[in-house]
Design an enzyme around this catalytic site. Structure first.
Site, short mmCIF file in Angstrom:
data_model
loop_
_atom_site.label_atom_id
_atom_site.label_comp_id
_atom_site.label_asym_id
_atom_site.label_seq_id
_atom_site.Cartn_x
_atom_site.Cartn_y
_atom_site.Cartn_z
N GLY A 10 0.81 -1.21 0.00
CA GLY A 10 0.00 0.00 0.00
C GLY A 10 0.84 1.26 0.00
CG ASP A 37 -5.04 -13.85 6.19
OD1 ASP A 37 -5.43 -12.75 6.67
OD2 ASP A 37 -5.80 -14.84 6.08
CB ALA A 59 -5.50 -0.54 7.41
CD1 TRP A 60 -12.27 -1.52 5.25
CD2 TRP A 60 -12.41 -3.74 4.96
NE1 TRP A 60 -13.44 -1.77 4.58
CE2 TRP A 60 -13.56 -3.13 4.39
CE3 TRP A 60 -12.29 -5.12 4.91
CZ2 TRP A 60 -14.58 -3.87 3.79
CZ3 TRP A 60 -13.29 -5.85 4.30
CH2 TRP A 60 -14.42 -5.23 3.74
CB THR A 100 -8.09 6.52 11.18
OG1 THR A 100 -8.84 7.50 10.46
CG2 THR A 100 -9.08 5.72 12.02
CG ASP A 101 -9.14 11.51 10.67
OD1 ASP A 101 -8.58 10.62 9.99
OD2 ASP A 101 -10.07 12.20 10.23
CE1 TYR A 124 -10.54 2.63 7.90
CE2 TYR A 124 -10.94 4.87 8.64
CZ TYR A 124 -10.06 3.89 8.23
OH TYR A 124 -8.71 4.16 8.14
CE LYS A 128 -7.10 2.11 11.28
NZ LYS A 128 -5.98 1.28 10.78
CD1 TRP A 150 -8.33 13.93 6.22
CD2 TRP A 150 -8.08 15.89 5.17
NE1 TRP A 150 -9.48 14.67 6.41
CE2 TRP A 150 -9.35 15.87 5.77
CE3 TRP A 150 -7.68 17.02 4.45
CZ2 TRP A 150 -10.25 16.94 5.68
CZ3 TRP A 150 -8.56 18.09 4.35
CH2 TRP A 150 -9.84 18.05 4.96
#
Length: 294
Positions: A10, A37, A59-60, A100-101, A124, A128, A150
């Site tokens: 990614g 995995d 991550a998803w 994540t925010d 989501y 997280k 972002w």
């Protein structure tokens, strides 16, 4: 130190591998989602063995699809993180887990500190948050949760590359001006994660939550205008609009600005202002390779 980079296919994972390649004092094992995995506890334990640091960029990230299949998102963003934390505890490794925010409600009007109450507004964000909780519960002495937001970079799809692509297709672009956040260059974040790992090893960076976003703030509209200006395109081709014009399955936080108070305690500076890193990202001499626009 010996790093294991998960999610190495990614955007952030690829940048982390590039950053580590410039640090001969460190070695890196890079695994993509097809190679490891992360939802397989046994495979994770085997992969972590022999490493000093795990940088989890797996991550998803499909926010809207998570709304439709929260269990699947949580398997990757929550349960798999528990597997990593458990393996790190067993092998004495540090874990740098990228979060994540979206764990926040987005209803603040001043930057969120690291210890602000969490209240995700979508699946989501909940998935997280489950990962964050797993790190803090299972690896309290060597687990570092780094929230970012972002993200953009040259590897993979993101807002900046989308704007540059649309610039070649449309005369004008309508971009939301009622969501505030901190555009963050994935390469700069990768460098910061390596610094954090070194500080953790040296005893300068305590475990817990850290905020890894660029300083300053803007809206998606403001970011789009800045991207156009840096590429010699007319910023007035970007027109402001509201989120209600673009309804999505998952609600988005309206305010995603994070505070960076913990970096000073580790003797590290927070990431620079988003304008600075955006300009650096578009400089041909800067890694990664130059951006492309017609």
């Amino acid at each position: 130190m010996r790093f294991l980079v998960t999610g190495a296919g990614g955007m952030l994972g690829r940048d982390a591998v590039e950053v580590l390649a410039g640090h001969p004092e460190h070695t890196a094992t890079a695994v993509t989602r097809t190679q490891l995995d992360v939802t397989d506890a046994t495979a994770v334990a085997d992969a972590v063995a022999g490493h000093d640091v795990v940088l989890n960029a797996a991550a998803w990230t499909d926010v809207d699809r998570a709304e439709q299949d929260e269990a699947a998102a949580t398997a990757v963003n929550g349960a798999a993180v528990a597997h990593l934390a458990t393996a790190c505890a067993a092998h004495g490794a540090y874990l740098l887990h990228v979060s994540t925010d979206y764990v926040f409600a987005g209803d603040a009007d001043t930057p969120y500190p690291e210890d602000a109450p969490t209240a995700p507004v979508n699946a989501y964000g909940r998935s997280k948050l489950a990962g964050e909780q797993a790190v803090r519960r299972l690896l309290p002495d060597r687990g570092h949760v780094v929230r970012t937001a972002w993200l953009y970079g040259t590897h993979g799809r993101n807002f900046v590359t989308t704007m540059l692509g649309l610039a070649q297709q449309r005369d004008f672009l309508d971009v939301v001006d009622d969501q505030r956040g901190q555009p963050t260059w994935s390469y700069a974040l990768a460098e910061q994660l390596v610094r954090l790992a070194e500080a953790a090893r040296d005893g300068r960076a305590r475990p817990g939550v850290w905020h890894g976003t660029c300083s300053g703030e803007t809206t998606w509209y403001g970011l789009a205008r800045a991207v156009f200006a840096l590429h010699g395109l007319d910023p007035d081709r970007i027109r402001p609009t509201t989120s209600s014009r673009f309804p999505r399955p998952a609600p988005r936080p309206a305010y995603s600005v994070l505070r960076h108070g913990r970096w000073a305690e580790a003797g590290l500076s927070p990431l620079p202002d988003w304008h600075t890193t955006l300009t650096e990202a578009f400089t041909p001499a800067a890694p990664p390779s130059p951006w492309k626009v017609a």
